[in-house]
Design a protein around this motif. Structure first.
Motif, mmCIF file in Angstrom:
data_model
loop_
_atom_site.group_PDB
_atom_site.id
_atom_site.type_symbol
_atom_site.label_atom_id
_atom_site.label_comp_id
_atom_site.label_asym_id
_atom_site.label_seq_id
_atom_site.Cartn_x
_atom_site.Cartn_y
_atom_site.Cartn_z
ATOM 1 N N THR A 7 2.175 121.017 21.601
ATOM 2 C CA THR A 7 1.187 120.321 20.770
ATOM 3 C C THR A 7 -0.176 120.986 20.895
ATOM 4 O O THR A 7 -0.890 121.152 19.895
ATOM 5 C CB THR A 7 1.104 118.839 21.170
ATOM 6 O OG1 THR A 7 2.395 118.237 21.041
ATOM 7 C CG2 THR A 7 0.102 118.092 20.312
ATOM 8 N N GLU A 29 4.087 118.743 25.896
ATOM 9 C CA GLU A 29 2.729 118.592 25.392
ATOM 10 C C GLU A 29 2.024 119.923 25.193
ATOM 11 O O GLU A 29 1.099 120.023 24.381
ATOM 12 C CB GLU A 29 1.924 117.705 26.344
ATOM 13 C CG GLU A 29 2.384 116.254 26.368
ATOM 14 C CD GLU A 29 1.477 115.388 27.224
ATOM 15 O OE1 GLU A 29 0.320 115.794 27.449
ATOM 16 O OE2 GLU A 29 1.930 114.325 27.659
ATOM 17 N N THR A 79 -2.120 118.360 28.538
ATOM 18 C CA THR A 79 -3.079 118.946 27.617
ATOM 19 C C THR A 79 -4.422 119.188 28.299
ATOM 20 O O THR A 79 -5.045 120.223 28.125
ATOM 21 C CB THR A 79 -3.273 118.012 26.403
ATOM 22 O OG1 THR A 79 -2.002 117.817 25.783
ATOM 23 C CG2 THR A 79 -4.251 118.618 25.421
#
Length: 292
Positions: free
Chosen positions: A110, A107, A16
């Motif tokens: 997300t 990730e 991220t």
């Protein structure tokens, strides 16, 4: 149309924090810029009809596909493709991989949901439309507004490739429309690819067409400069890409028999490379590399 893409599982490389950083203006310029080397085996844009200061690869250059992790290329290699988070190789022709039409898995999904959920393609029921082979949600390139919004994210990735010293960019999943449950069309892909090509050329980067024979007739309109293709020998597509791009085609085969056949037919006319399907690093039990 054949649906064939074999890339490394890049999930571990996509954190991220890295994605957030990538949405900034890009990496700072490296001291050793391969594009300034004046090395043989490449041609400038003015010599080939591409924009000035854009360097296309030379024809039939020995190539290595390093999406599974960077490592020193084998001796004969003169061109290499690496993930955008990796550094280019001084003295070689460097191609920067970006996943431009789909999210990375893990990730990254997300991150997209949190920051740009409206740019993920959805079914009529509101569910994400996902490339099941790679667990990658498709990006929504269906309207001019969404394409422009996506360029505010993907564009800085291209800027980062240029700042790091890459010569070219390889935007993957051009054919995502074929996995979109009819939500996307080839025209949508063409429109977004034109934005990617314009951004790349503005940053003095060449841009590769990644697979997708269906869009070969649109290559000049889009602005593609060369091709990176997977298994054109296996799928009998090498002649199509060769006719379109001459020797500026980098083909990756994943089966020895397909590689051998492609070398026999095309080894003196374009770049043919054998890699393992995980495009793993040397030392891995699955690592395979050979060129002809």
């Amino acid at each position: 149309m054949t649906l064939h893409r074999s890339r490394a599982a890049l999930t571990a490389m996509v954190l991220t924090a890295a994605l957030v950083t990538a949405c900034s203006s890009g990496k700072s310029q490296q001291d050793d810029d391969p594009r300034k080397s004046g090395r043989p085996g490449t041609t400038t844009g003015t010599e080939t009809g591409a924009p000035a200061n854009v360097r296309k690869p030379g024809a039939n250059m020995a190539f290595d596909y390093q999406l599974g992790g960077a490592y020193p290329p084998p001796g004969p290699v003169r061109a290499v493709s690496r993930d955008r988070e990796a550094k280019p190789v001084k003295g070689l022709y460097n191609i920067c991989y970006i996943n431009a039409f789909q999210s990375q898995p893990g990730e990254a999904i997300t991150w997209w949901k949190k920051h740009h959920k409206n740019l993920l393609l959805k079914s009529d029921d509101g569910d994400l439309i996902i490339d099941e082979d790679w667990d990658e949600p498709l990006l929504d390139i269906s309207t001019p507004a969404k394409r422009e919004a996506l360029m505010n994210i993907v564009g800085p990735w291209i800027d980062g490739c240029a700042a790091a010293g890459y010569d070219a960019v390889e935007p993957d999943n051009l054919d995502s429309y074929a996995r979109s449950d009819d939500k996307l069309t080839p025209e949508h892909a063409t429109a977004f690819a034109r934005l990617l090509a314009t951004r790349a050329h503005q940053r003095h980067l060449a841009i590769a067409q990644k697979n997708t024979t269906d869009l070969l007739p649109q290559r000049a309109r889009i602005g593609f400069d060369f091709a990176v293709v997977e298994e054109c020998g296996r799928y009998k597509e090498c002649s199509d890409f060769r006719d379109a791009y001459g020797g500026r085609v980098f083909d990756i085969e994943y089966a020895k028999k397909d590689f051998t056949a492609a070398c026999r037919s095309w080894g003196k006319k374009m770049s043919i490379t054998l890699r393992d399907r995980d495009v793993s690093r040397p030392g891995s039990d699955s690592y395979v590399y050979q060129s002809c």
